[in-house]
Design a protein around this motif. Structure first.
Motif, short mmCIF file in Angstrom:
data_model
loop_
_atom_site.label_atom_id
_atom_site.label_comp_id
_atom_site.label_asym_id
_atom_site.label_seq_id
_atom_site.Cartn_x
_atom_site.Cartn_y
_atom_site.Cartn_z
N LEU A 73 0.85 -1.19 0.00
CA LEU A 73 0.00 0.00 0.00
C LEU A 73 0.89 1.24 0.00
O LEU A 73 1.63 1.48 0.95
CB LEU A 73 -0.92 -0.01 1.22
CG LEU A 73 -2.00 1.05 1.29
CD1 LEU A 73 -2.95 0.94 0.10
CD2 LEU A 73 -2.78 0.93 2.59
N ILE A 76 -2.97 6.15 0.77
CA ILE A 76 -4.38 5.92 1.07
C ILE A 76 -5.00 7.26 1.43
O ILE A 76 -4.38 8.09 2.10
CB ILE A 76 -4.54 4.90 2.22
CG1 ILE A 76 -6.02 4.60 2.48
CG2 ILE A 76 -3.86 5.37 3.49
CD1 ILE A 76 -6.24 3.44 3.43
N ALA A 88 -6.80 4.02 -2.74
CA ALA A 88 -5.43 3.66 -2.41
C ALA A 88 -4.67 3.36 -3.69
O ALA A 88 -5.24 2.94 -4.69
CB ALA A 88 -5.40 2.43 -1.49
N LYS A 90 -1.52 0.97 -5.03
CA LYS A 90 -0.81 -0.23 -4.62
C LYS A 90 0.26 -0.55 -5.65
O LYS A 90 0.14 -0.23 -6.82
CB LYS A 90 -1.78 -1.42 -4.49
CG LYS A 90 -2.84 -1.22 -3.41
CD LYS A 90 -3.74 -2.43 -3.34
CE LYS A 90 -4.69 -2.33 -2.15
NZ LYS A 90 -5.60 -1.19 -2.27
N TYR A 110 -12.26 -1.84 7.10
CA TYR A 110 -10.83 -1.89 6.80
C TYR A 110 -10.04 -0.72 7.39
O TYR A 110 -8.83 -0.65 7.22
CB TYR A 110 -10.62 -1.91 5.28
CG TYR A 110 -11.32 -3.05 4.58
CD1 TYR A 110 -10.74 -4.31 4.54
CD2 TYR A 110 -12.55 -2.88 3.98
CE1 TYR A 110 -11.38 -5.37 3.92
CE2 TYR A 110 -13.20 -3.93 3.35
CZ TYR A 110 -12.61 -5.17 3.32
OH TYR A 110 -13.25 -6.21 2.71
N LEU A 114 -5.77 -1.20 7.06
CA LEU A 114 -4.94 -0.65 5.99
C LEU A 114 -3.99 0.42 6.52
O LEU A 114 -4.40 1.41 7.11
CB LEU A 114 -5.84 -0.06 4.90
CG LEU A 114 -6.74 -1.04 4.16
CD1 LEU A 114 -7.64 -0.31 3.18
CD2 LEU A 114 -5.89 -2.09 3.44
N LYS A 115 -2.71 0.22 6.30
CA LYS A 115 -1.67 1.16 6.70
C LYS A 115 -0.69 1.34 5.54
O LYS A 115 -0.29 0.36 4.89
CB LYS A 115 -0.90 0.64 7.93
CG LYS A 115 -1.77 0.30 9.14
CD LYS A 115 -2.44 1.53 9.73
CE LYS A 115 -3.28 1.16 10.94
NZ LYS A 115 -4.02 2.33 11.49
N GLU A 116 -0.33 2.59 5.29
CA GLU A 116 0.63 2.86 4.21
C GLU A 116 1.96 2.17 4.51
O GLU A 116 2.43 2.16 5.64
CB GLU A 116 0.83 4.36 4.06
CG GLU A 116 -0.38 5.08 3.50
CD GLU A 116 -0.12 6.56 3.27
OE1 GLU A 116 1.04 6.99 3.42
OE2 GLU A 116 -1.07 7.29 2.94
N TYR A 120 0.13 -6.53 1.68
CA TYR A 120 -1.09 -7.31 1.91
C TYR A 120 -1.31 -8.31 0.78
O TYR A 120 -0.87 -8.10 -0.35
CB TYR A 120 -2.31 -6.39 2.00
CG TYR A 120 -2.24 -5.36 3.10
CD1 TYR A 120 -2.65 -5.66 4.39
CD2 TYR A 120 -1.77 -4.08 2.84
CE1 TYR A 120 -2.58 -4.72 5.40
CE2 TYR A 120 -1.70 -3.12 3.84
CZ TYR A 120 -2.11 -3.45 5.12
OH TYR A 120 -2.04 -2.51 6.12
N TRP A 146 -13.17 -3.00 -4.25
CA TRP A 146 -13.51 -3.84 -3.10
C TRP A 146 -14.98 -4.26 -3.20
O TRP A 146 -15.83 -3.50 -3.66
CB TRP A 146 -13.31 -3.06 -1.82
CG TRP A 146 -12.19 -3.51 -0.94
CD1 TRP A 146 -12.29 -4.09 0.28
CD2 TRP A 146 -10.78 -3.38 -1.19
NE1 TRP A 146 -11.04 -4.33 0.81
CE2 TRP A 146 -10.10 -3.91 -0.07
CE3 TRP A 146 -10.03 -2.88 -2.26
CZ2 TRP A 146 -8.71 -3.95 0.02
CZ3 TRP A 146 -8.66 -2.92 -2.19
CH2 TRP A 146 -8.02 -3.45 -1.07
N ILE A 152 -8.54 -9.40 3.01
CA ILE A 152 -7.19 -8.83 2.97
C ILE A 152 -6.45 -9.28 4.21
O ILE A 152 -6.98 -9.24 5.33
CB ILE A 152 -7.24 -7.29 2.87
CG1 ILE A 152 -5.83 -6.71 2.84
CG2 ILE A 152 -8.08 -6.68 3.98
CD1 ILE A 152 -5.79 -5.25 2.48
N GLU A 154 -2.51 -9.13 6.11
CA GLU A 154 -1.16 -8.57 6.13
C GLU A 154 -0.15 -9.69 5.94
O GLU A 154 -0.28 -10.78 6.50
CB GLU A 154 -0.92 -7.86 7.46
CG GLU A 154 0.41 -7.14 7.54
CD GLU A 154 0.58 -6.42 8.86
OE1 GLU A 154 1.74 -6.31 9.32
OE2 GLU A 154 -0.45 -5.97 9.43
#
Length: 297
Positions: A73, A76, A88, A90, A110, A114-116, A120, A146, A152, A154
């Motif tokens: 990612l 976002i 986002a 990717k 989510y 979801l973290k920059e 994933y 989505w 999803i 990690e």
């Protein structure tokens, strides 16, 4: 991938009599493909003729197939506020980027995941041609969407993927990209203080900064609203060396006959990133060493 079958009833005999269908098998395949496209079904398509015999082991093996994407990612952002989409960018291990969007009804599912910068694995999603005028990734016309079935996870064991990837264009080509999204890299030369102004939508804030590219071409960048806080006088004071800035997802506009960049809801500002483009600037000896800070009323 869900384990279910869909049966479609096709009256080929009537269609053959009416001369609308010349090949019954081809017609049934086309009907199935239209059904899949119309309902954006997720799964594996296998065409089995009704006059052949197939092993049950084939179905068992097909059920083990999984469509899986592995992406890091990059960026976002919320589009149009907290009640719209989460978008986002990717990038996969091959360096390919794609734009993904999460509809507002699924954002809360989510938000904590979801973290920059994280990697994933994603399953059960849709891929469609984008119809948006705003395109943060210009290398493809496709977009990941989505769905309620998207999963999803990690992945901490994956091969490292480049954390940052940008599509830069020379400043002197900005006029050719009017009203399009652009990414900009250059040496920060001037930063103006934040100020309040009145617009047709009410009071807001803005900040102007000026950036030079590797050919010494200057451009003004306008940061609107909360984007004006992405870089400020404190940022300048904390950086003793020259400041190479990367400005993402800006919109190219014409202002008094000159092209400039203005922020969008997806804009981010990075300072002295450890990327090849920044190192190229740092190797130059004729770059401005100081940033002029200008106070505006």
């Amino acid at each position: 991938m869900s384990n279910f079958f869909t049966n479609l009833i096709v009256n080929c005999f009537f269609l053959i009599l009416s001369n609308n269908v010349k090949d019954r098998a081809v017609h049934k395949i086309n009907v199935a493909l239209i059904h899949i496209e119309t309902h954006t079904l997720d799964g594996i398509v296998y065409f089995a003729d009704d006059d052949n015999v197939y092993s049950v082991d084939l179905s068992a093996q097909i059920r083990q197939i999984r469509i899986l994407l592995e992406y890091q990612l990059l960026l976002i952002w919320l589009q149009g506020g907290m009640y719209d989409n989460t978008d986002a960018n990717k990038i996969n291990p091959l360096g390919t980027q794609i734009h993904a969007t999460i509809p507002r009804r699924l954002i809360n599912n989510y938000a904590e995941i979801l973290k920059e910068g994280m990697i994933y694995k994603i399953q059960h999603f849709e891929v469609a041609a984008t119809t948006r005028s705003y395109r943060p990734v210009t290398s493809t016309n496709n977009i990941i969407k989505w769905t309620s079935f998207t999963s999803i996870v990690e992945d901490n064991q994956s091969t490292p993927i480049a954390k940052h990837k940008f599509e830069f264009h020379p400043i002197d080509n900005l006029a050719d990209r009017a009203n399009k999204t652009d990414y900009l890299i250059g040496v920060l030369t001037i930063i103006e203080s934040k100020k309040k102004i009145m617009t047709s939508n009410g009071e807001t804030t803005l900040r102007h900064i000026y950036v030079e590219d590797e050919r010494k071409q200057p451009v003004r960048v306008t940061l609107w609203g909360d984007k004006a806080d992405l870089i400020d006088e404190t940022t300048v004071a904390d950086n003793a060396e020259q400041m190479v800035v990367v400005i993402t997802s800006g919109k190219v506009v014409d202002y008094k006959g000159e092209s400039q960049l203005q922020s969008t809801y997806a804009t981010k500002v990075y300072v002295n990133l450890n990327i090849p483009e920044t190192r190229k600037f740092n190797e130059r000896e004729d770059n401005p060493k100081e940033v002029n800070v200008i106070a505006r009323n």
